[in-house]
Design a protein around this motif. Structure first.
Motif, PDB file in Angstrom:
ATOM      1  N   GLY A  64      89.405  96.567  38.496  1.00 44.42           N
ATOM      2  CA  GLY A  64      88.700  95.395  37.959  1.00 44.42           C
ATOM      3  C   GLY A  64      89.334  94.976  36.648  1.00 44.42           C
ATOM      4  O   GLY A  64      89.912  95.774  35.934  1.00 44.42           O
TER       5      GLY A  64
ATOM      6  N   VAL B 101      86.307  91.451  33.309  1.00 47.87           N
ATOM      7  CA  VAL B 101      84.857  91.362  33.416  1.00 47.87           C
ATOM      8  C   VAL B 101      84.263  92.555  32.688  1.00 47.87           C
ATOM      9  O   VAL B 101      84.612  93.693  32.963  1.00 47.87           O
TER      10      VAL B 101
ATOM     11  N   ASN C 180      78.500  92.194  31.712  1.00 45.92           N
ATOM     12  CA  ASN C 180      78.375  91.058  32.635  1.00 45.92           C
ATOM     13  C   ASN C 180      78.036  91.545  34.044  1.00 45.92           C
ATOM     14  O   ASN C 180      77.204  90.948  34.738  1.00 45.92           O
ATOM     15  N   LEU C 181      78.665  92.655  34.459  1.00 46.27           N
ATOM     16  CA  LEU C 181      78.359  93.209  35.787  1.00 46.27           C
ATOM     17  C   LEU C 181      76.886  93.606  35.867  1.00 46.27           C
ATOM     18  O   LEU C 181      76.213  93.341  36.857  1.00 46.27           O
TER      19      LEU C 181
ATOM     20  N   ARG D 188      78.818  85.710  48.414  1.00 45.61           N
ATOM     21  CA  ARG D 188      80.169  86.048  47.942  1.00 45.61           C
ATOM     22  C   ARG D 188      81.234  85.451  48.865  1.00 45.61           C
ATOM     23  O   ARG D 188      82.195  84.837  48.404  1.00 45.61           O
TER      24      ARG D 188
ATOM     25  N   VAL E 167      79.363  84.446  41.131  1.00 44.66           N
ATOM     26  CA  VAL E 167      79.872  85.503  42.018  1.00 44.66           C
ATOM     27  C   VAL E 167      81.180  85.077  42.681  1.00 44.66           C
ATOM     28  O   VAL E 167      81.631  85.693  43.641  1.00 44.66           O
TER      29      VAL E 167
ATOM     30  N   LEU F   2      84.576  86.999  39.122  1.00 45.87           N
ATOM     31  CA  LEU F   2      84.464  88.403  39.512  1.00 45.87           C
ATOM     32  C   LEU F   2      85.564  88.717  40.507  1.00 45.87           C
ATOM     33  O   LEU F   2      85.580  88.146  41.605  1.00 45.87           O
ATOM     34  N   ASP F   3      86.502  89.589  40.137  1.00 45.78           N
ATOM     35  CA  ASP F   3      87.511  89.981  41.121  1.00 45.78           C
ATOM     36  C   ASP F   3      86.854  90.879  42.171  1.00 45.78           C
ATOM     37  O   ASP F   3      85.676  91.233  42.074  1.00 45.78           O
TER      38      ASP F   3
ATOM     39  N   ALA G 126      85.247  94.163  40.935  1.00 41.14           N
ATOM     40  CA  ALA G 126      84.003  93.962  40.183  1.00 41.14           C
ATOM     41  C   ALA G 126      82.853  93.619  41.128  1.00 41.14           C
ATOM     42  O   ALA G 126      81.747  94.132  40.995  1.00 41.14           O
ATOM     43  N   MET G 127      83.131  92.755  42.113  1.00 48.44           N
ATOM     44  CA  MET G 127      82.084  92.382  43.066  1.00 48.44           C
ATOM     45  C   MET G 127      81.662  93.596  43.898  1.00 48.44           C
ATOM     46  O   MET G 127      80.483  93.786  44.186  1.00 48.44           O
TER      47      MET G 127
ATOM     48  N   ILE H 299      79.263  95.686  41.904  1.00 46.14           N
ATOM     49  CA  ILE H 299      77.902  95.123  41.909  1.00 46.14           C
ATOM     50  C   ILE H 299      77.198  95.450  43.222  1.00 46.14           C
ATOM     51  O   ILE H 299      76.042  95.889  43.242  1.00 46.14           O
TER      52      ILE H 299
END
Length: 487
Positions: free
Chosen positions: A5, A8, A12-13, A49, A159, A176-177, A180-181, A184
């Motif tokens: 990641g 981010v 934020n996550l 997403r 997202v 969000l790469d 990172a997604m 989450i």
């Protein structure tokens, strides 16, 4: 391959995760009981997403679809993936935001269903296994489908992989790469599992235990890992968390040793919703090709990878659970001739590894052992969780005893680690990690190491189901150090 990641912050996550977690209370509170929130929220996270990722290439996909239809092409999947620039696509005329302005409920329903029908076959499989279409009637009856879509399109979260800019050109919300997604999504899965902790343990192994398992199979051979391709397998993969942690750990160790590795994950799972989560997680992390290596069905009676061999395998199979239905599908005790479970050993061409049907955990171990690589420098390394019965049940000549004999006489057992009590969500009983390898170093040959780690744990502030303690990073290091010191 794992992606790191970037750009981010953890803050934020957490903000995005908390926002999505809050949608359930805001929209679903009087419509579903708490334990059912995830039936709606997890598939909606996936849909939103994928929608955001596909938005830039949507016109190209619609154009490609039009020309393929006009030319009468039946097999369109590959061309549409290319047009989308992803391993998935959506050929409906809608984006999610096009549906927010539907005033009439029945129109919203028709358009939303058309939108779902537009997704590619791999996404359809996820939606089907989630049984997400079954939720639409409930959402329509309660008149909350529109509100649910609005919440997922809220301007305070992003997202999408691309940032949202403010009017002065500064970044208002970072993109969000995939990594990172994925973080989450996995955090939401973890929270839902802990909320439903009665059933969580069925499909979810605590992260602390998984990290220990990954260290036990990778750290002893960290110096021997060369640049190349590695295959990692879990025959009872649940939501895929064990494979994800293993992938990250192997990539990390390769980095530390300046090696270039390509890691491919293979998993099989019998629970439909759990299977959907594992595949969705890979799609969300941009690993759509990897998702093709996940199979639905029972590992025992429907082996998804009959001709595969793997470098690393780790698993937490169900214990104390009957596999009678599987045995019947395989022809019953008399008709079972699966080479995974009837082997040539010690001069006996029909050495039976078939255990009693009341508990199939040892069958999962035999399945893994049948998939070991025998012609590579590293061979295969295995870590599998068992309860105490795997150590002693079964009289001489019975399947359980035959499996232990087969393992010990082949000198594959490196160690058994006794874990603290109450380390899992759904059971307080004694559990053990078995570590096996068909490339034992010289100093381990003819011996098996037993490590008592029952006292190495940190108490949790609040119980999660039966889980009242965890392995800290120090506890894990202590166990691995003891293992490496061969004490």
């Amino acid at each position: 391959m794992v992606m790191r990641g970037g750009g981010v912050s953890n803050g934020n996550l957490s903000w995005v995760t908390n926002f999505i977690w809050g949608i359930a209370d805001d929209v679903l509170r009087d419509v579903y009981v708490r334990g059912k929130y995830r039936d709606v929220i997890l598939p909606m996270v996936v849909i939103r997403r994928l929608d955001a990722v596909l938005e830039p290439t949507k016109p190209a996909v619609l154009e490609m679809k039009k020309s393929l239809d006009a030319a009468g092409f039946v097999n369109q999947d590959s061309a549409l993936r290319t047009a989308a620039g992803q391993a998935f696509y959506n050929t409906s005329p809608f984006l999610l935001r096009d549906l927010r302005s539907r005033a009439r409920i029945q129109q919203l329903r028709a358009d939303f269903e058309a939108y779902l029908d537009g997704f590619s076959p791999n996404v359809q499989e996820i939606l089907d296994k989630f049984k997400f279409r079954n939720q639409i009637q409930t959402l329509i009856d309660a008149e909350v489908l529109g509100a649910l879509i609005e919440k997922f399109l809220d301007h305070s979260i992003n997202v999408a992989p691309t940032p949202v800019f403010a009017s002065d050109g500064t970044v208002r919300l970072p993109g969000l790469d995939n990594h990172a997604m994925g973080t989450i999504f996995e955090e939401l899965i973890r929270r839902f599992n802990e909320e439903n902790n009665e059933e969580a343990g069925e499909h979810f192994t605590p992260r602390d235990v998984v990290r220990l398992m990954a260290d036990l199979i990778f750290l002893p051979v960290a110096e021997q890992i060369e640049s190349g391709t590695y295959l990692v397998y879990d025959g009872a993969c649940g939501t895929g968390g064990m494979l994800t942690v293993a992938e990250e750990r192997l990539a990390e160790l390769a980095d530390e040793h300046d090696k270039e590795v390509s890691i491919h994950l293979f998993g099989q799972e019998i629970n439909p919703e759990t299977f959907a989560i594992s595949k969705a997680d890979l799609l969300i992390k941009g690993e759509g090709e990897e998702a093709e290596n996940f199979r639905f069905g029972s590992t025992l009676s429907q082996d998804g990878f009959p001709s595969h061999e793997f470098d690393f395998m780790l698993s937490n199979p169900p214990y104390g659970k009957s596999w009678k239905t599987d045995l019947e599908k395989m022809g019953g005790k008399g008709g079972l001739n699966d080479p995974r479970f009837v082997v040539h050993h010690a001069g006996d061409p029909e050495h039976s590894l078939v255990t009693r049907t009341s508990d199939g955990q040892m069958m999962f171990l035999a399945n893994m052992l049948s998939k070991m690589k025998h012609n590579t420098p590293l061979g295969s390394r295995i870590a599998e969780v068992h309860n105490g019965s795997a150590l002693f049940t079964g009289d001489a000549g019975q399947g359980e005893s035959n499996i232990r004999r087969w393992i010990i006489e082949n000198d594959w057992l490196e160690a058994i680690v006794a874990l603290p009590l109450n380390i899992f969500y759904n059971t307080g009983i004694a559990t053990y990690i078995w570590v096996l390898s068909n490339r034992k170093p010289a100093h381990r040959r003819g011996k098996a190491q037993l490590i008592d780690a029952t006292g190495w744990r940190q108490p949790l502030r609040k119980n999660l189901g039966k889980k009242n303690c965890e392995l800290s990073a120090d506890d894990i290091r202590r166990i691995v150090d003891r293992y490496l010191a061969f004490e």
